[in-house]
Design an enzyme around this catalytic site. Structure first.
Site, short mmCIF file in Angstrom:
data_model
loop_
_atom_site.label_atom_id
_atom_site.label_comp_id
_atom_site.label_asym_id
_atom_site.label_seq_id
_atom_site.Cartn_x
_atom_site.Cartn_y
_atom_site.Cartn_z
CB CYS A 130 -0.93 -0.02 1.22
SG CYS A 130 -1.97 1.44 1.34
CB CYS A 133 -0.60 2.44 4.12
SG CYS A 133 -2.09 1.82 3.36
CG ASP A 134 3.17 1.14 4.64
OD1 ASP A 134 2.74 1.66 5.68
OD2 ASP A 134 2.93 -0.03 4.32
#
Ligand SMILES: Cc1cc2nc3c(=O)[nH]c(=O)nc-3n(C[C@H](O)[C@H](O)[C@H](O)COP(=O)(O)OP(=O)(O)OC[C@H]3O[C@@H](n4cnc5c(N)ncnc54)[C@H](O)[C@@H]3O)c2cc1C
Length: 301
Positions: A130, A133-134
């Site tokens: 992701c 997200c990261d």
């Protein structure tokens, strides 16, 4: 005892939950709001009503708020088992047990893995599925993306705005993505793309340090600080298989597209778990249809 339990807190499940609650049925939505593809998908530019686009997390939170406004309950619990007992379904989660007279399965899909040595070892240690997200963890650093579709194209656009250098390792001979993404990619100077790649190993010490791969029979490697795997998704259909629902040859839950009925009375399904176009707009449409069918089913009983 609830009238309806919805399994899944993505767009299909949240829409179904909103419709059932607004229709006066006691409704419980189970799942992980922030674990849905919708929440992890970054900016959605093709969901109608948001000309500037909308972040997936905000869309999920808004959909949940709308369902809750009409009385739907939401619990962030994953369902482990569903047992069919006559006219009632018993739903066991990791921490509790619920009962419902109708069930809507909207379990979506989850990322496909690469299946190479090092992949499991480096999850949370530099390997992620992701970018939204990261990705920010790799600001100013070097990353690789492995993938060939829209997900990989969007990841490349996003990471090239954050990272010093991005290596796109594409298993196909070209990116198969929407023209709008391919056009935008032409302007990215810190992106290098390699096609026809077969990744063989993710390497490193405590954290990711590189990717080993082959192009044809030539072994190659690249040093990176992070790897993002964008190999598409596979349907989450474990509960449907346990229940013995009919599946399609492609491994999706088989539904009647007119009303989202599955092969078992009282169980309806919607969204990516049922295959088809796999978009937020189609998940929302199918979720509303499943809810209307579930309410009609309950009213007939
Ligand atoms: C990176 C990315 C970008 C995307 N971009 C776009 C785009 O631009 N436009 C577009 O229209 N679509 C896009 N999509 C696809 C879109 O996000 C999906 O089609 C949509 O989210 C599917 O909705 P869903 O409700 O079926 O499933 P999901 O959004 O996957 O939600 C599934 C839900 O089910 C829950 N669940 C699963 N198993 C269980 C269980 N056992 N118990 C309880 N809950 C469970 C999960 O926790 C989750 O809440 C993108 C997807 C990704 C990954």
């Amino acid at each position: 005892m609830h009238d309806v339990v919805v399994v899944g807190a993505g767009p299909a499940g949240l829409t179904a939950g909103m419709y059932c609650a607004r229709g006066g049925k006691s409704t419980l939505i189970l799942g992980n709001l922030y674990g849905s593809q919708q929440s992890m998908g970054g900016l959605y530019e093709n969901y109608p009503g948001f000309p500037e686009g909308i972040q997936g997390i905000e869309l999920s939170e808004r959909m949940l708020a709308q369902a809750q406004k009409y009385g739907a309950e939401y619990k962030q619990e994953m369902v482990e088992k569903v047992v069919h007992l006559g006219d009632v379904f018993r739903i066991k989660t990791e921490s509790w047990e619920y009962q419902a007279r109708a069930l809507i399965l909207a379990t979506g899909a989850s990322h496909r893995k690469l299946g190479v040595p090092g992949e499991d070892r480096y999850i949370t240690r530099g390997l992620s599925y992701c970018v939204y997200c990261d990705g920010a963890l790799f600001r100013g650093r070097t990353t690789a993306i492995v993938g060939h579709g829209n997900g990989a194209a969007r990841a490349a656009l996003y990471l090239s705005g954050i990272c010093n250098k991005v290596h796109l390792l594409c298993p196909k001979d070209r990116l198969v993505a929407e023209a709008v993404y391919l056009d935008r990619l032409k302007g990215t100077s810190n992106l290098s793309s390699t096609f026809g790649v077969e990744v063989t190993e993710i390497t490193g010490d405590d954290f990711v340090g590189g990717v080993e791969y082959r192009v044809g029979s030539t072994p190659r490697s690249v040093k990176v600080d992070g790897v993002f795997v964008e190999m598409g998704v596979a349907p989450s259909v474990g509960l449907a298989l346990d229940l013995g629902l009919e599946m399609t040859p492609g491994g999706f839950v088989r539904v009647n597209r007119l009303n989202q009925e599955t092969s078992m009375a009282g169980i309806f399904a919607a969204g990516d778990a049922t295959g088809g176009r796999m978009q937020v707009a189609t998940a929302v449409g199918a979720g509303s249809s499943a809810a209307i069918s579930a309410m009609q089913y309950l009213d007939r009983k």
